[in-house]
Scaffold this motif. Structure first.
Motif, PDB file in Angstrom:
ATOM      1  N   CYS A 109       4.101  -4.745 -10.226  1.00 18.03           N
ATOM      2  CA  CYS A 109       4.480  -3.444 -10.770  1.00 18.03           C
ATOM      3  C   CYS A 109       3.220  -2.600 -10.931  1.00 18.03           C
ATOM      4  CB  CYS A 109       5.248  -3.571 -12.078  1.00 18.03           C
ATOM      5  SG  CYS A 109       4.263  -4.055 -13.490  1.00 18.03           S
ATOM      6  N   LEU A 110       3.416  -1.310 -10.907  1.00 16.75           N
ATOM      7  CA  LEU A 110       2.330  -0.356 -11.083  1.00 16.75           C
ATOM      8  C   LEU A 110       2.537   0.344 -12.418  1.00 16.75           C
ATOM      9  CD1 LEU A 110      -0.104   1.277  -9.961  1.00 16.75           C
ATOM     10  CD2 LEU A 110       1.586   2.846  -8.972  1.00 16.75           C
ATOM     11  N   LEU A 111       1.597   0.161 -13.316  1.00 21.54           N
ATOM     12  CA  LEU A 111       1.644   0.827 -14.616  1.00 21.54           C
ATOM     13  C   LEU A 111       0.690   2.017 -14.576  1.00 21.54           C
ATOM     14  CD1 LEU A 111       1.307  -2.325 -16.900  1.00 21.54           C
ATOM     15  CD2 LEU A 111       3.410  -1.120 -16.297  1.00 21.54           C
ATOM     16  N   THR A 112       1.239   3.208 -14.607  1.00 22.61           N
ATOM     17  CA  THR A 112       0.406   4.406 -14.638  1.00 22.61           C
ATOM     18  C   THR A 112       0.402   4.922 -16.062  1.00 22.61           C
ATOM     19  OG1 THR A 112       1.072   4.865 -12.373  1.00 22.61           O
ATOM     20  CG2 THR A 112      -0.024   6.638 -13.551  1.00 22.61           C
ATOM     21  N   LYS A 113      -0.688   4.644 -16.747  1.00 22.44           N
ATOM     22  CA  LYS A 113      -0.782   4.962 -18.173  1.00 22.44           C
ATOM     23  C   LYS A 113      -1.208   6.410 -18.415  1.00 22.44           C
ATOM     24  CE  LYS A 113      -2.294   0.217 -18.731  1.00 22.44           C
ATOM     25  NZ  LYS A 113      -3.468  -0.623 -18.983  1.00 22.44           N
ATOM     26  N   GLU A 169       0.827  -1.204   0.000  1.00 26.20           N
ATOM     27  CA  GLU A 169       0.000   0.000   0.000  1.00 26.20           C
ATOM     28  C   GLU A 169       0.865   1.260   0.000  1.00 26.20           C
ATOM     29  OE1 GLU A 169      -2.599   1.837   3.466  1.00 26.20           O
ATOM     30  OE2 GLU A 169      -3.647   0.163   2.512  1.00 26.20           O
ATOM     31  N   LEU A 170       1.902   1.274   0.834  1.00 26.65           N
ATOM     32  CA  LEU A 170       2.817   2.424   0.885  1.00 26.65           C
ATOM     33  C   LEU A 170       3.511   2.640  -0.460  1.00 26.65           C
ATOM     34  CD1 LEU A 170       4.419   1.823   4.389  1.00 26.65           C
ATOM     35  CD2 LEU A 170       3.069   3.817   3.718  1.00 26.65           C
ATOM     36  N   GLN A 171       3.953   1.560  -1.079  1.00 30.52           N
ATOM     37  CA  GLN A 171       4.633   1.660  -2.370  1.00 30.52           C
ATOM     38  C   GLN A 171       3.690   2.148  -3.467  1.00 30.52           C
ATOM     39  OE1 GLN A 171       7.860   1.153  -3.424  1.00 30.52           O
ATOM     40  NE2 GLN A 171       8.434   1.049  -1.273  1.00 30.52           N
ATOM     41  N   LEU A 172       2.459   1.622  -3.498  1.00 33.62           N
ATOM     42  CA  LEU A 172       1.498   2.038  -4.514  1.00 33.62           C
ATOM     43  C   LEU A 172       1.157   3.518  -4.377  1.00 33.62           C
ATOM     44  CD1 LEU A 172      -0.880  -1.054  -4.549  1.00 33.62           C
ATOM     45  CD2 LEU A 172       0.715  -0.373  -6.354  1.00 33.62           C
ATOM     46  N   LEU A 173       1.089   3.993  -3.147  1.00 33.43           N
ATOM     47  CA  LEU A 173       0.777   5.399  -2.927  1.00 33.43           C
ATOM     48  C   LEU A 173       1.987   6.311  -3.120  1.00 33.43           C
ATOM     49  CD1 LEU A 173      -1.605   5.321   0.156  1.00 33.43           C
ATOM     50  CD2 LEU A 173      -2.120   6.203  -2.111  1.00 33.43           C
ATOM     51  N   ALA A 174       3.101   5.980  -2.461  1.00 34.66           N
ATOM     52  CA  ALA A 174       4.185   6.954  -2.351  1.00 34.66           C
ATOM     53  C   ALA A 174       5.555   6.448  -2.773  1.00 34.66           C
ATOM     54  CB  ALA A 174       4.248   7.469  -0.912  1.00 34.66           C
ATOM     55  N   GLY A 175       5.635   5.284  -3.424  1.00 35.84           N
ATOM     56  CA  GLY A 175       6.938   4.772  -3.850  1.00 35.84           C
ATOM     57  C   GLY A 175       7.707   5.810  -4.644  1.00 35.84           C
ATOM     58  N   ASP A 176       9.030   5.907  -4.396  1.00 35.01           N
ATOM     59  CA  ASP A 176       9.826   6.985  -4.992  1.00 35.01           C
ATOM     60  C   ASP A 176      10.595   6.572  -6.244  1.00 35.01           C
ATOM     61  OD1 ASP A 176      11.875   5.447  -3.971  1.00 35.01           O
ATOM     62  OD2 ASP A 176      12.576   6.964  -2.547  1.00 35.01           O
ATOM     63  N   ASP A 177      10.362   5.378  -6.753  1.00 27.26           N
ATOM     64  CA  ASP A 177      10.953   4.917  -8.019  1.00 27.26           C
ATOM     65  C   ASP A 177      12.479   4.804  -7.963  1.00 27.26           C
ATOM     66  OD1 ASP A 177      10.701   3.953 -10.634  1.00 27.26           O
ATOM     67  OD2 ASP A 177      10.925   5.937 -11.532  1.00 27.26           O
ATOM     68  N   THR A 178      13.020   4.561  -6.773  1.00 33.37           N
ATOM     69  CA  THR A 178      14.461   4.334  -6.654  1.00 33.37           C
ATOM     70  C   THR A 178      14.683   2.882  -6.248  1.00 33.37           C
ATOM     71  OG1 THR A 178      14.522   4.992  -4.317  1.00 33.37           O
ATOM     72  CG2 THR A 178      14.939   6.711  -5.968  1.00 33.37           C
ATOM     73  N   GLY A 179      15.752   2.292  -6.730  1.00 36.18           N
ATOM     74  CA  GLY A 179      16.054   0.901  -6.386  1.00 36.18           C
ATOM     75  C   GLY A 179      14.904  -0.016  -6.737  1.00 36.18           C
ATOM     76  N   ASN A 238      11.924   0.220  -5.383  1.00 33.42           N
ATOM     77  CA  ASN A 238      10.666   0.884  -5.053  1.00 33.42           C
ATOM     78  C   ASN A 238       9.822   1.121  -6.301  1.00 33.42           C
ATOM     79  OD1 ASN A 238      11.218   1.163  -2.262  1.00 33.42           O
ATOM     80  ND2 ASN A 238      12.516   2.918  -2.705  1.00 33.42           N
ATOM     81  N   LEU A 239       8.505   1.018  -6.143  1.00 31.98           N
ATOM     82  CA  LEU A 239       7.577   1.348  -7.214  1.00 31.98           C
ATOM     83  C   LEU A 239       7.566   2.861  -7.434  1.00 31.98           C
ATOM     84  CD1 LEU A 239       4.487  -0.855  -6.247  1.00 31.98           C
ATOM     85  CD2 LEU A 239       6.225  -1.353  -7.956  1.00 31.98           C
ATOM     86  N   HIS A 240       7.049   3.285  -8.571  1.00 29.70           N
ATOM     87  CA  HIS A 240       6.806   4.708  -8.809  1.00 29.70           C
ATOM     88  C   HIS A 240       5.349   4.932  -8.437  1.00 29.70           C
ATOM     89  CE1 HIS A 240       7.390   8.331 -11.729  1.00 29.70           C
ATOM     90  NE2 HIS A 240       7.337   8.691 -10.468  1.00 29.70           N
ATOM     91  N   GLY A 241       5.129   5.401  -7.203  1.00 33.39           N
ATOM     92  CA  GLY A 241       3.783   5.506  -6.641  1.00 33.39           C
ATOM     93  C   GLY A 241       2.898   6.539  -7.316  1.00 33.39           C
ATOM     94  N   LEU A 242       1.628   6.503  -6.960  1.00 34.74           N
ATOM     95  CA  LEU A 242       0.653   7.404  -7.559  1.00 34.74           C
ATOM     96  C   LEU A 242       0.833   8.848  -7.111  1.00 34.74           C
ATOM     97  CD1 LEU A 242      -2.534   5.159  -7.391  1.00 34.74           C
ATOM     98  CD2 LEU A 242      -1.157   5.711  -9.399  1.00 34.74           C
ATOM     99  N   LEU A 243       1.176   9.075  -5.839  1.00 28.21           N
ATOM    100  CA  LEU A 243       1.354  10.452  -5.365  1.00 28.21           C
ATOM    101  C   LEU A 243       2.440  11.206  -6.137  1.00 28.21           C
ATOM    102  CD1 LEU A 243       0.895  10.002  -1.510  1.00 28.21           C
ATOM    103  CD2 LEU A 243      -0.599  11.274  -3.053  1.00 28.21           C
ATOM    104  N   PRO A 244       3.630  10.607  -6.328  1.00 29.41           N
ATOM    105  CA  PRO A 244       4.650  11.339  -7.072  1.00 29.41           C
ATOM    106  C   PRO A 244       4.305  11.548  -8.554  1.00 29.41           C
ATOM    107  CG  PRO A 244       5.647   9.485  -5.910  1.00 29.41           C
ATOM    108  CD  PRO A 244       4.170   9.377  -5.751  1.00 29.41           C
ATOM    109  N   GLN A 245       3.431  10.717  -9.101  1.00 33.31           N
ATOM    110  CA  GLN A 245       3.082  10.834 -10.523  1.00 33.31           C
ATOM    111  C   GLN A 245       1.870  11.727 -10.776  1.00 33.31           C
ATOM    112  OE1 GLN A 245       3.530   7.258 -13.093  1.00 33.31           O
ATOM    113  NE2 GLN A 245       3.562   6.175 -11.135  1.00 33.31           N
ATOM    114  N   ALA A 246       1.064  11.956  -9.743  1.00 30.30           N
ATOM    115  CA  ALA A 246      -0.179  12.724  -9.910  1.00 30.30           C
ATOM    116  C   ALA A 246       0.127  14.179 -10.240  1.00 30.30           C
ATOM    117  CB  ALA A 246      -1.012  12.646  -8.629  1.00 30.30           C
ATOM    118  N   GLN A 247      -0.801  14.792 -10.972  1.00 27.74           N
ATOM    119  CA  GLN A 247      -0.643  16.221 -11.222  1.00 27.74           C
ATOM    120  C   GLN A 247      -0.947  16.976  -9.934  1.00 27.74           C
ATOM    121  OE1 GLN A 247      -3.534  18.199 -13.828  1.00 27.74           O
ATOM    122  NE2 GLN A 247      -4.731  16.318 -13.891  1.00 27.74           N
TER     123      GLN A 247
END
Length: 186
Positions: A168-172, A17-27, A29-38
């Motif tokens: 993995c989280l694919l944010t299209k 849940e933490l990764q899906l929301l706020a993952g920082d895309d390093t190492g 870590n997933l690239h979470g939704l918060l960092p990708q959102a407008q």
């Protein structure tokens, strides 16, 4: 064994849940939704009439609709923000978001209202669970392994326990998500 599996599975779910929301895309870590959102555009709020948390969420929905993105299906907020929102009353003492005895799923503007401690207090995320906007791909379901064969674990009477899940989280369409703070001022 049941204690290890129960606790370990809980913490794996929490990390997911933490990764899906706020993952920082390093190492790893997933690239979470918060960092990708407008970013939320506070200029859409009407400062003259004042604004509430409900206004901020409605305006974030408007921002997504104005950008001609996929209609949002959920709002994620911190648990404390949820209760602040849920306990808001009008001038007659009635709860704005409905009767507290109603046991239906919480929603706002028809969107699922998801509350969790995995998002910081004061932060919100409005977005779409539609596969055209984002998708979670499971590579491997949760696996729990126990071993005594690591280094000198056998001679020291130690046991190693590993639990993992791969996804993995694919944010299209990242513009189908808006994130901001409730304290943002127009």
């Amino acid at each position: 064994m049941s204690i290890i599996q129960g606790s370990l599975l809980f913490y794996i779910d929490l990390e997911e849940e933490l990764q899906l929301l706020a993952g920082d895309d390093t190492g790893e870590n997933l690239h979470g939704l918060l960092p990708q959102a407008q970013a939320f555009n506070p200029s859409l709020l009407h400062a003259v009439s004042g604004w509430t948390m409900i206004d901020v969420i409605g305006t974030a929905i408007q921002q997504i609709n104005t950008a001609k993105e996929i209609d949002p299906t959920f709002v994620v907020i911190n648990t404390n923000d949820y209760w602040k929102l849920r306990l808001t009353k009008d001038s007659l003492g009635r709860y704005i978001l409905g009767d507290p005895q109603n046991t239906s799923r919480p929603n706002i503007f028809g969107l699922d209202l998801v509350y969790t401690t995995s998002i910081p207090q004061g932060i919100f995320l409005v977005g779409s669970g539609n596969q055209a906007a984002t998708e979670i791909k499971d590579r491997m379901e949760t696996v729990v392994e126990i071993s005594t064969e690591h280094a000198d674990f056998w001679t020291r009477n130690l046991i190693g326990v590993r639990g993992e899940r791969r996804l993995c989280l694919l944010t299209k369409r990242p513009n189908s998500f808006v994130s901001g703070t409730f304290s943002t001022s127009p």
